[in-house]
Scaffold this active site. Structure first.
Site, short mmCIF file in Angstrom:
data_model
loop_
_atom_site.label_atom_id
_atom_site.label_comp_id
_atom_site.label_asym_id
_atom_site.label_seq_id
_atom_site.Cartn_x
_atom_site.Cartn_y
_atom_site.Cartn_z
N GLY A 6 -13.98 -20.53 1.57
CA GLY A 6 -13.53 -19.73 2.71
C GLY A 6 -14.71 -19.05 3.40
O GLY A 6 -15.75 -18.81 2.76
N LYS A 35 -9.21 -5.17 11.46
CA LYS A 35 -10.41 -4.67 10.78
C LYS A 35 -11.67 -4.77 11.64
O LYS A 35 -12.55 -3.92 11.55
CB LYS A 35 -10.62 -5.44 9.46
CG LYS A 35 -9.57 -5.12 8.42
CD LYS A 35 -9.88 -5.81 7.11
CE LYS A 35 -8.74 -5.63 6.13
NZ LYS A 35 -9.03 -6.18 4.81
N THR A 38 -5.39 -3.23 8.37
CA THR A 38 -5.30 -4.58 7.79
C THR A 38 -5.20 -5.58 8.93
O THR A 38 -5.32 -5.22 10.11
CB THR A 38 -4.14 -4.65 6.76
OG1 THR A 38 -4.21 -5.92 6.11
CG2 THR A 38 -2.77 -4.46 7.39
N ASP A 53 -13.44 -2.73 1.03
CA ASP A 53 -12.99 -4.05 0.55
C ASP A 53 -14.03 -4.74 -0.33
O ASP A 53 -13.71 -5.28 -1.39
CB ASP A 53 -12.71 -4.99 1.74
CG ASP A 53 -11.33 -4.75 2.34
OD1 ASP A 53 -10.45 -4.22 1.65
OD2 ASP A 53 -11.15 -5.09 3.53
N GLU A 57 -18.89 -24.92 10.49
CA GLU A 57 -19.86 -24.09 11.23
C GLU A 57 -19.80 -22.64 10.76
O GLU A 57 -20.81 -21.94 10.74
CB GLU A 57 -19.63 -24.12 12.75
CG GLU A 57 -19.52 -25.49 13.39
CD GLU A 57 -18.13 -26.08 13.24
OE1 GLU A 57 -17.21 -25.59 13.90
OE2 GLU A 57 -17.96 -27.06 12.46
N ARG A 60 -13.17 -24.92 5.64
CA ARG A 60 -12.59 -25.95 6.50
C ARG A 60 -13.43 -26.10 7.78
O ARG A 60 -13.81 -27.19 8.15
CB ARG A 60 -11.14 -25.57 6.84
CG ARG A 60 -10.50 -26.51 7.83
CD ARG A 60 -9.07 -26.09 8.09
NE ARG A 60 -8.97 -24.74 8.66
CZ ARG A 60 -7.83 -24.18 9.04
NH1 ARG A 60 -6.69 -24.84 8.87
NH2 ARG A 60 -7.80 -22.98 9.56
N THR A 61 -13.72 -24.98 8.41
CA THR A 61 -14.57 -25.02 9.61
C THR A 61 -16.01 -24.85 9.14
O THR A 61 -16.46 -23.74 8.83
CB THR A 61 -14.19 -23.88 10.58
OG1 THR A 61 -12.76 -23.91 10.75
CG2 THR A 61 -14.86 -24.02 11.93
N SER A 103 0.81 -1.23 0.00
CA SER A 103 0.00 0.00 0.00
C SER A 103 0.84 1.28 0.00
O SER A 103 0.48 2.25 -0.68
CB SER A 103 -0.96 0.00 1.20
OG SER A 103 -1.92 -1.00 1.00
N GLY A 128 -6.09 -11.43 -7.13
CA GLY A 128 -6.69 -10.39 -6.30
C GLY A 128 -6.01 -9.02 -6.36
O GLY A 128 -6.31 -8.16 -5.52
N ASN A 148 -11.86 -1.03 6.96
CA ASN A 148 -10.48 -1.03 6.41
C ASN A 148 -9.97 0.36 6.10
O ASN A 148 -8.80 0.53 5.77
CB ASN A 148 -10.40 -1.92 5.15
CG ASN A 148 -10.97 -1.23 3.94
OD1 ASN A 148 -11.98 -0.54 4.03
ND2 ASN A 148 -10.33 -1.38 2.80
P1 NDP Z 1 -9.02 -14.98 7.54
O1 NDP Z 1 -7.93 -15.44 8.43
O2 NDP Z 1 -10.16 -14.20 8.09
O3 NDP Z 1 -9.68 -16.31 6.84
C1 NDP Z 1 -8.84 -17.35 6.34
C2 NDP Z 1 -9.70 -18.36 5.58
O4 NDP Z 1 -8.82 -19.37 5.06
C3 NDP Z 1 -10.71 -19.10 6.47
O5 NDP Z 1 -11.82 -19.46 5.70
C4 NDP Z 1 -9.89 -20.33 6.91
O6 NDP Z 1 -10.70 -21.43 7.26
C5 NDP Z 1 -9.19 -20.64 5.60
N1 NDP Z 1 -7.98 -21.43 5.84
C6 NDP Z 1 -6.84 -21.00 6.44
N2 NDP Z 1 -5.94 -22.02 6.50
C7 NDP Z 1 -6.54 -23.09 5.92
C8 NDP Z 1 -6.13 -24.44 5.70
N3 NDP Z 1 -4.93 -24.87 6.05
N4 NDP Z 1 -6.99 -25.28 5.06
C9 NDP Z 1 -8.22 -24.84 4.68
N5 NDP Z 1 -8.66 -23.58 4.87
C10 NDP Z 1 -7.83 -22.72 5.49
O7 NDP Z 1 -8.31 -14.22 6.34
P2 NDP Z 1 -8.94 -13.18 5.30
O8 NDP Z 1 -10.35 -13.56 5.07
O9 NDP Z 1 -8.62 -11.81 5.71
O10 NDP Z 1 -8.06 -13.50 3.99
C11 NDP Z 1 -8.32 -14.63 3.19
C12 NDP Z 1 -7.47 -14.58 1.93
O11 NDP Z 1 -7.84 -13.45 1.13
C13 NDP Z 1 -5.97 -14.44 2.22
O12 NDP Z 1 -5.27 -15.22 1.30
C14 NDP Z 1 -5.70 -12.97 1.98
O13 NDP Z 1 -4.37 -12.78 1.54
C15 NDP Z 1 -6.69 -12.66 0.84
N6 NDP Z 1 -7.09 -11.25 0.83
C16 NDP Z 1 -6.86 -10.52 -0.30
C17 NDP Z 1 -7.21 -9.20 -0.36
C18 NDP Z 1 -6.93 -8.41 -1.60
O14 NDP Z 1 -6.98 -7.18 -1.56
N7 NDP Z 1 -6.66 -9.06 -2.73
C19 NDP Z 1 -7.86 -8.51 0.78
C20 NDP Z 1 -8.10 -9.40 1.92
C21 NDP Z 1 -7.71 -10.71 1.93
P3 NDP Z 1 -11.18 -21.61 8.80
O15 NDP Z 1 -12.38 -20.72 8.94
O16 NDP Z 1 -11.48 -23.04 8.91
O17 NDP Z 1 -10.05 -21.15 9.67
#
Ligand code: NDP
Length: 311
Positions: free
Chosen positions: A165, A83, A79, A139, A193, A190-191, A34, A276, A104
């Site tokens: 996700g 957030k 970030t 966002d 719920e 993955r989760t 940024s 992205g 954000n």
């Molecule tokens: P969060 O930590 O809030 O969410 C992470 C997600 O990834 C959850 O659904 C989590 O599942 C899942 N996850 C993490 N590890 C694993 C694993 N080993 N196996 C399966 N699922 C997994 O992060 P964000 O929502 O903020 O970000 C998500 C993605 O989006 C990231 O890659 C981030 O870089 C990208 N992003 C890009 C942006 C852009 O401007 N292009 C802006 C914001 C994010 P669980 O719920 O089970 O933990």
């Protein structure tokens, strides 16, 4: 002496007592592109502003926001992991940010001549007046803007979408897609719920959207998990599903690397693909427009991001 050259060349040249500041607060934040994007935009717009990145621990976030307000910063970006917690630390929060449960962008504002709140960045110099912090979420809209642009797909109404996700970014995307009037939204996480909770929320807020767990095919599959950030991560969806269901389009919110294993596999299965970067670009552009009340120089910002991330 490359460090000194940078100090006298790129970084501090031109900074003076009138220079005004913005920053991204995160933890960690050293990877952030940024500053490169915004400083290129400020230069293009001829603004004597600078954009910094500050590593702020969660326990210090409130003090950091108050400090920026006291120092009459123009604004902030927030970030990971700030957030959601920032919602309760700001003077006012836009309704859509409350709905999404995340802020954000923060705009510091002061009362204008007619008593309406105006951004400090819209004034020629900082006032010695009351300041308030105003939280926004740019966002979700930037994700949809990027999606429409990348796939030249202006109308998402009726589309069948598989979202992988259920974290912060997925939640913002899901609610915005529902608002766009998509036909069916399938959420896999993955989760389980968390996916179920998100689908239940969408069912209440957007009853016309059909929520479910797994479609036979889709107009679009989105990776909103963090799988793909590391080179040895597994795919966020089975290769078999991609091969046999052959969704039309695949979007990965990850932009570093430019092509994740998910996007490579989707391309091999015949999907149109996009990463992205556009989402990052448009959230930054929207923030800049809120701060400065001027159109953002999109192509300058895109080029600065590409150079910073991929060069
Ligand atoms: P969060 O930590 O809030 O969410 C992470 C997600 O990834 C959850 O659904 C989590 O599942 C899942 N996850 C993490 N590890 C694993 C694993 N080993 N196996 C399966 N699922 C997994 O992060 P964000 O929502 O903020 O970000 C998500 C993605 O989006 C990231 O890659 C981030 O870089 C990208 N992003 C890009 C942006 C852009 O401007 N292009 C802006 C914001 C994010 P669980 O719920 O089970 O933990």
């Amino acid at each position: 002496m490359p460090y000194n050259q940078r100090m006298s060349g790129d970084c501090i040249e031109g900074i003076g007592a009138g220079t005004r500041l913005c920053a991204v607060l995160g933890c960690p934040v050293r990877h952030s592109a940024s500053p490169a994007m915004h400083n290129a935009a400020f230069a293009e717009l001829g603004l004597d502003w600078r954009y910094l990145a500050a590593e702020v621990a969660p326990a210090d976030l409130r003090a950091a926001i108050l400090g920026a307000k006291a120092m009459r910063f123009i604004g902030l970006n927030l970030t990971v992991p700030h957030k959601t917690s920032a919602l309760e630390m700001l003077d006012v929060v836009e309704e859509n940010a409350r709905l999404l449960g995340a802020v954000n962008t923060v705009v510091f504002e002061t009362p204008g001549p007619d008593g309406q709140w105006v951004p400090l960045g819209g004034l020629p110099e900082n006032p010695v007046a009351e300041i308030r912090s105003h939280g926004h979420n740019t966002d979700a809209a930037s994700f949809v803007r990027s999606l429409k642009e990348e796939f030249q797909w202006p109308d998402l109404r009726g589309a069948t979408i598989l979202l992988l996700g259920a974290g912060g970014a997925a939640r913002a995307a899901a609610l915005r897609l529902a608002e766009e009037g998509v036909g069916s939204l399938f959420i896999v996480n993955r989760t389980m719920e968390k996916a179920a909770r998100l689908m239940a929320e969408i069912a209440v807020r957007f009853p016309s959207v059909i929520p479910a767990f797994m479609p036979e095919s889709a107009d679009l599959i989105i990776n909103a998990t963090s799988l793909g950030l590391k080179p040895d991560d597994p795919l966020p969806i089975s290769l078999d599903w991609l091969k046999f269901s052959r969704p039309k389009r695949a979007y990965d919110m990850i932009y570093r690397p430019a092509e994740t294993a998910f996007l490579r596999a989707a391309k091999a299965a015949g999907c149109q693909t996009a990463n992205g970067l556009g989402m990052l670009l448009y959230q930054g552009a929207a923030a800049l427009e809120l701060w400065s009340l001027r159109p953002a120089p999109i192509e300058i910002m895109r080029a600065a991001l590409r150079k910073n991330i991929y060069a």
